[in-house]
Design an enzyme around this catalytic site. Structure first.
Site, mmCIF file in Angstrom:
data_model
loop_
_atom_site.group_PDB
_atom_site.id
_atom_site.type_symbol
_atom_site.label_atom_id
_atom_site.label_comp_id
_atom_site.label_asym_id
_atom_site.label_seq_id
_atom_site.Cartn_x
_atom_site.Cartn_y
_atom_site.Cartn_z
ATOM 1 N N ASP A 262 -87.778 -16.995 90.431
ATOM 2 C CA ASP A 262 -86.639 -16.085 90.315
ATOM 3 C C ASP A 262 -86.806 -15.287 89.015
ATOM 4 O OD1 ASP A 262 -84.264 -14.975 91.201
ATOM 5 O OD2 ASP A 262 -82.998 -16.437 90.190
ATOM 6 N N GLY B 117 -80.594 -22.673 86.099
ATOM 7 C CA GLY B 117 -80.850 -23.912 86.835
ATOM 8 C C GLY B 117 -80.237 -24.016 88.212
ATOM 9 N N TRP C 154 -81.270 -22.729 91.041
ATOM 10 C CA TRP C 154 -82.297 -23.005 92.061
ATOM 11 C C TRP C 154 -82.763 -24.458 91.967
ATOM 12 C CZ3 TRP C 154 -86.207 -18.733 93.784
ATOM 13 C CH2 TRP C 154 -85.489 -17.638 94.304
ATOM 14 N N ASP D 50 -89.086 -22.614 81.966
ATOM 15 C CA ASP D 50 -88.485 -21.384 81.456
ATOM 16 C C ASP D 50 -88.771 -21.288 79.955
ATOM 17 O OD1 ASP D 50 -86.143 -19.439 82.831
ATOM 18 O OD2 ASP D 50 -86.289 -19.330 80.647
ATOM 19 N N LYS E 189 -88.923 -13.352 93.493
ATOM 20 C CA LYS E 189 -88.061 -12.173 93.395
ATOM 21 C C LYS E 189 -88.885 -10.968 92.980
ATOM 22 C CE LYS E 189 -84.863 -11.995 90.091
ATOM 23 N NZ LYS E 189 -83.557 -12.421 89.549
#
Length: 197
Positions: free
Chosen positions: A111, A52, A54, A72, A151
């Site tokens: 990410d 968490g 970000w 997620d 990413k």
């Protein structure tokens, strides 16, 4: 190497000191400082959002009139997350516009990383596949002129990924933040201004 390790320790300690959930907070902070991804009032989708950090950075940057939705497979601890943050447990591969009541996003963050095997080629292709998933989602969930950052682990399929990004966005460039480990092949593809249509 010692200097690099010191830098890593610095970001780790800074994250703890400033209440961030991981050093990754500084990666997004630097990307946004350099590339102006996030604006006040933006609605942001964070893919692979656990733990968490970000969400913490994005929520500050978009302000109280913005909104950040984190997705997620793992439950994200809601403790001390700002009011403009919403979290969902879901498989990113299964997300559709209906998952968000057909709301479109100003920015998508990813990410996401594959479960790493330690074999560089396999891990690279796994991370590129996740980036393509993020791009697929951007085609239906990201507003025209919206931004995306994701990413990726560098390797042979990276140029092809960058080419796809360039076709979808006005600008697409790789960026390695200072908080990324020097020995890591991790970098971020920053895509600005999604083409219409």
């Amino acid at each position: 190497m010692a200097a690099q390790r010191e830098l890593q320790d610095f970001f780790f300690k800074e994250a703890k000191r400033n209440g961030f959930r991981s050093r990754a907070a500084y990666k997004l902070t630097e990307i946004d400082d350099k590339r102006n991804l996030l604006s006040k009032k933006d609605v942001v989708l964070d893919l692979g959002a656990a733990p968490g950090s970000w969400l913490q950075v994005a929520s500050k940057r978009v302000g109280p009139h913005g909104k950040v939705i984190g997705v997620d497979l793992k439950v994200i601890d809601q403790t001390n997350l700002p009011e403009n943050v919403v979290t969902m447990v879901d498989d990113v591969m299964k997300l559709t516009p209906e998952s968000f009541d057909n709301q479109l996003f100003d920015v998508i963050l990813s990410d996401m990383a594959p479960n790493t095997t330690g074999t560089r080629t396999i891990d690279h292709h796994g991370s590129v596949n996740l980036c393509h998933t993020a791009l697929d989602l951007a085609t239906t969930l990201l507003k025209p002129h919206g931004n995306l950052v994701m990413k990726v682990l560098e390797g042979e399929a990276y140029p092809e990924l960058l080419e796809r990004c360039s076709q979808m966005f006005e600008q697409a460039k790789g960026f390695k933040p200072k908080a990324s480990r020097a020995i890591s092949t991790e970098m971020f593809v920053v895509c600005l201004d999604r083409h219409e249509g």
